[in-house]
Design a protein around this motif. Structure first.
Motif, PDB file in Angstrom:
ATOM      1  N   SER A   1     -15.322 -22.920 -90.050  1.00  0.00           N
ATOM      2  CA  SER A   1     -16.003 -23.703 -89.017  1.00  0.00           C
ATOM      3  C   SER A   1     -17.530 -23.565 -89.048  1.00  0.00           C
ATOM      4  O   SER A   1     -18.222 -24.206 -88.261  1.00  0.00           O
ATOM      5  CB  SER A   1     -15.506 -23.270 -87.635  1.00  0.00           C
ATOM      6  N   HIS A   2     -18.036 -22.716 -89.955  1.00  0.00           N
ATOM      7  CA  HIS A   2     -19.465 -22.402 -90.027  1.00  0.00           C
ATOM      8  C   HIS A   2     -19.941 -21.613 -88.808  1.00  0.00           C
ATOM      9  O   HIS A   2     -21.143 -21.550 -88.534  1.00  0.00           O
ATOM     10  CB  HIS A   2     -20.309 -23.667 -90.201  1.00  0.00           C
ATOM     11  N   GLY A   3     -19.011 -21.004 -88.109  1.00  0.00           N
ATOM     12  CA  GLY A   3     -19.366 -20.171 -86.972  1.00  0.00           C
ATOM     13  C   GLY A   3     -19.976 -18.843 -87.372  1.00  0.00           C
ATOM     14  O   GLY A   3     -20.400 -18.058 -86.521  1.00  0.00           O
ATOM     15  N   TYR A   4     -20.036 -18.596 -88.681  1.00  0.00           N
ATOM     16  CA  TYR A   4     -20.589 -17.343 -89.195  1.00  0.00           C
ATOM     17  C   TYR A   4     -22.123 -17.338 -89.180  1.00  0.00           C
ATOM     18  O   TYR A   4     -22.746 -16.294 -89.373  1.00  0.00           O
ATOM     19  CB  TYR A   4     -20.133 -17.121 -90.642  1.00  0.00           C
ATOM     20  N   LEU A   5     -22.744 -18.488 -88.959  1.00  0.00           N
ATOM     21  CA  LEU A   5     -24.185 -18.625 -89.193  1.00  0.00           C
ATOM     22  C   LEU A   5     -25.031 -17.647 -88.390  1.00  0.00           C
ATOM     23  O   LEU A   5     -25.954 -17.027 -88.920  1.00  0.00           O
ATOM     24  CB  LEU A   5     -24.614 -20.070 -88.908  1.00  0.00           C
ATOM     25  N   LEU A   6     -24.736 -17.497 -87.100  1.00  0.00           N
ATOM     26  CA  LEU A   6     -25.524 -16.575 -86.282  1.00  0.00           C
ATOM     27  C   LEU A   6     -25.344 -15.134 -86.747  1.00  0.00           C
ATOM     28  O   LEU A   6     -26.302 -14.361 -86.803  1.00  0.00           O
ATOM     29  CB  LEU A   6     -25.144 -16.712 -84.811  1.00  0.00           C
ATOM     30  N   LYS A   7     -24.100 -14.778 -87.090  1.00  0.00           N
ATOM     31  CA  LYS A   7     -23.834 -13.419 -87.562  1.00  0.00           C
ATOM     32  C   LYS A   7     -24.502 -13.177 -88.919  1.00  0.00           C
ATOM     33  O   LYS A   7     -24.953 -12.068 -89.207  1.00  0.00           O
ATOM     34  CB  LYS A   7     -22.331 -13.178 -87.659  1.00  0.00           C
ATOM     35  N   MET A   8     -24.536 -14.214 -89.736  1.00  0.00           N
ATOM     36  CA  MET A   8     -25.162 -14.063 -91.038  1.00  0.00           C
ATOM     37  C   MET A   8     -26.667 -13.870 -90.907  1.00  0.00           C
ATOM     38  O   MET A   8     -27.282 -13.125 -91.673  1.00  0.00           O
ATOM     39  CB  MET A   8     -24.876 -15.271 -91.912  1.00  0.00           C
ATOM     40  N   LYS A   9     -27.261 -14.516 -89.917  1.00  0.00           N
ATOM     41  CA  LYS A   9     -28.684 -14.303 -89.666  1.00  0.00           C
ATOM     42  C   LYS A   9     -28.939 -12.851 -89.286  1.00  0.00           C
ATOM     43  O   LYS A   9     -29.908 -12.236 -89.740  1.00  0.00           O
ATOM     44  CB  LYS A   9     -29.168 -15.235 -88.553  1.00  0.00           C
ATOM     45  N   LYS A  10     -28.040 -12.291 -88.474  1.00  0.00           N
ATOM     46  CA  LYS A  10     -28.159 -10.883 -88.103  1.00  0.00           C
ATOM     47  C   LYS A  10     -28.020  -9.997 -89.340  1.00  0.00           C
ATOM     48  O   LYS A  10     -28.736  -9.011 -89.501  1.00  0.00           O
ATOM     49  CB  LYS A  10     -27.084 -10.527 -87.079  1.00  0.00           C
ATOM     50  N   MET A  11     -27.079 -10.378 -90.240  1.00  0.00           N
ATOM     51  CA  MET A  11     -26.908  -9.631 -91.481  1.00  0.00           C
ATOM     52  C   MET A  11     -28.207  -9.639 -92.283  1.00  0.00           C
ATOM     53  O   MET A  11     -28.653  -8.600 -92.778  1.00  0.00           O
ATOM     54  CB  MET A  11     -25.782 -10.241 -92.321  1.00  0.00           C
ATOM     55  N   ALA A  12     -28.823 -10.818 -92.408  1.00  0.00           N
ATOM     56  CA  ALA A  12     -30.052 -10.944 -93.186  1.00  0.00           C
ATOM     57  C   ALA A  12     -31.158 -10.075 -92.609  1.00  0.00           C
ATOM     58  O   ALA A  12     -31.957  -9.490 -93.348  1.00  0.00           O
ATOM     59  CB  ALA A  12     -30.497 -12.402 -93.234  1.00  0.00           C
ATOM     60  N   GLU A  13     -31.200  -9.966 -91.286  1.00  0.00           N
ATOM     61  CA  GLU A  13     -32.220  -9.140 -90.635  1.00  0.00           C
ATOM     62  C   GLU A  13     -31.974  -7.657 -90.888  1.00  0.00           C
ATOM     63  O   GLU A  13     -32.914  -6.860 -90.934  1.00  0.00           O
ATOM     64  CB  GLU A  13     -32.236  -9.419 -89.134  1.00  0.00           C
ATOM     65  N   GLU A  14     -30.720  -7.286 -91.076  1.00  0.00           N
ATOM     66  CA  GLU A  14     -30.380  -5.881 -91.277  1.00  0.00           C
ATOM     67  C   GLU A  14     -30.511  -5.447 -92.732  1.00  0.00           C
ATOM     68  O   GLU A  14     -30.712  -4.266 -93.019  1.00  0.00           O
ATOM     69  CB  GLU A  14     -28.949  -5.617 -90.789  1.00  0.00           C
ATOM     70  N   LEU A  15     -30.374  -6.397 -93.669  1.00  0.00           N
ATOM     71  CA  LEU A  15     -30.521  -6.050 -95.077  1.00  0.00           C
ATOM     72  C   LEU A  15     -31.964  -5.664 -95.348  1.00  0.00           C
ATOM     73  O   LEU A  15     -32.897  -6.259 -94.821  1.00  0.00           O
ATOM     74  CB  LEU A  15     -30.127  -7.231 -95.966  1.00  0.00           C
ATOM     75  N   SER A  16     -32.145  -4.665 -96.181  1.00  0.00           N
ATOM     76  CA  SER A  16     -33.491  -4.162 -96.446  1.00  0.00           C
ATOM     77  C   SER A  16     -33.641  -3.826 -97.918  1.00  0.00           C
ATOM     78  O   SER A  16     -32.796  -3.142 -98.502  1.00  0.00           O
ATOM     79  CB  SER A  16     -33.750  -2.911 -95.599  1.00  0.00           C
TER      80      SER A  16
END
Length: 419
Positions: A182-197
């Motif tokens: 459903s593409h409902g992952y988008l907000l969570k994926m943004k959080k993932m991107a912010e956490e990756l370092s």
């Protein structure tokens, strides 16, 4: 710009990968997200390991830059996908900070039934990438329910039972499948991107991988980016640009042709003059470069990258800008791009020698196309600059030669294995 955040880097990477083929849009980031989610749920992995494996998932189809396998890659079932798997593995092994840790890309389409023949263990990370890859493809073709049934049905044949069990034992695995569908992952994926370092040296390494793999699509373009970067830097240093300006110039030159990822190889390698229609397609790479970079990194870098075909007399493209609209760094990159094109071999010409190159630069300067000061720097210091370019190019040449030779060996070794 002496620093680039992981978020900026990942957004550039996402936008670039999405230009390869419409069917690959967001595929890499979803695979990275699935891997990130599974590893955090499974436990036993350090933050650095999770960062690294999530990035490996995002980059898993980087070899698609070089092949025509996308039809097979994106099929519900696939079999003939060794070429892009091998190229992706070799790109990261030879050009990035990942080196030997890139090995899972080589086998990310391998079926579990081939593991013994390939010397893989049940918990090999390639099995995790394959599971994440198929989750995205199948939910796109069908739905979350069908995908779950397919995963269960193919446990121990197409999919590693180790990673299937890890995934199915997650209490929220159905929710993840539904989010991907459903593409409902988008907000969570943004959080993932912010956490990756990632460390800055790593980011620069992976940006170089993107730039060089685009060049590697054509044997005639192999040294174009590295030459443009080094000529730009050589001119900038001799014109006393400050540290920040030199850094911006470096990254602008490094990314100036990233938009060529959307340009067909047959145009890049055409042995002869392009038609009007083909030239228009080729020119679009500048706008694609701007699309990729705009709003992600500093305007200074984005403009250096996307204005390298502008001329100071207003006869360039895509905007027809003139000297009053262009910065010194933008003019330097434009000169460096011309120098790289002149001294480099192309499908339609041999490399020009010193006299021919200088003659063309002088004419373009005198005709008001290129800024005099950086052109004069190149002319006065031509031999020294070319020696600097030659020294800087050795590593890329070596990497290209290794990739080409290793590719043939690995393809011969694995091509008969139906995966």
């Amino acid at each position: 710009m002496r620093r680039m955040t992981s978020l900026q880097f990942l957004e550039i990477l996402r936008r670039t990968l999405n230009k390869v083929d419409a069917r690959l849009v967001n595929h890499g980031e979803k695979v990275g997200y699935i891997i990130y989610t599974i590893l955090n749920a499974v436990g036993g992995f350090t933050k650095d390991e999770i960062n690294e494996l999530a990035l490996l998932g995002i980059l898993h189809d980087i070899g698609a830059y070089k092949t025509e396998e996308i039809d097979d890659m994106m099929a519900f079932e696939n079999s003939h996908v060794w070429q892009h798997s091998i190229y992706g593995y070799l790109f990261l092994k030879n050009l990035s900070a990942m080196k030997e840790k890139a090995r899972p890309l080589l086998f990310h389409h391998a079926s579990y039934r081939c593991y013994k023949e390939l010397g893989l263990t049940d918990d090999d990370v390639s099995g995790l990438i394959r599971l994440a890859d198929r989750i995205d493809v199948i939910t796109n073709y069908s739905n979350a329910k069908v995908c779950r049934e397919w995963i269960i049905e193919n446990r121990g044949t197409l999919l590693s039972p180790y990673w299937v069990d890890k995934f199915l034992n997650m209490p929220n695995h159905k929710e993840i499948l539904e989010e991907i569908e459903s593409h409902g992952y988008l907000l969570k994926m943004k959080k993932m991107a912010e956490e990756l370092s990632y460390e800055f040296d790593e980011i620069e390494s992976y940006l170089s991988v993107i730039a060089y793999t685009i060049d590697f699509r054509s044997e005639f373009m192999v040294l174009h980016t590295v030459t443009t970067v080094n000529v730009s830097t050589s001119i900038g240093e001799r014109m006393d640009l400050d540290e920040q300006e030199l850094s911006n110039l470096h990254f602008g030159a490094l990314l100036h042709d990233v938009g060529k990822i959307a340009c067909p190889v047959e145009i890049l390698e055409k042995p002869g003059k392009l038609t009007i229609e083909e030239m228009e397609i080729m020119k679009e790479h500048v706008s694609v470069t701007q699309d990729i970079l705009e709003g992600v990194i500093s305007d200074d870098i984005a403009k250096i990258a996307s204005r390298h075909h502008e001329k100071i007399n207003g006869n360039g493209y895509p905007l027809g800008l003139s000297l009053a609209d262009l910065t010194l760094s933008e003019c330097i990159c434009a000169v460096a791009d011309i120098v790289s094109a002149l001294i480099g071999q192309r499908s339609y010409k041999d490399a020009f020698d010193k006299d021919k190159t200088i003659s063309i630069l002088e004419k373009m300067r005198n005709d008001g196309e290129l800024l005099s000061s950086p052109v004069n720097i190149v002319i006065r210091n031509f031999d020294v600059i070319m020696n600097e370019v030659s020294q800087s190019s050795k590593e890329v040449i070596q990497a290209y030669q290794s990739i080409m030779s290793e590719f043939e060996v690995l393809l011969e070794k694995y091509r008969s294995i139906e995966i």
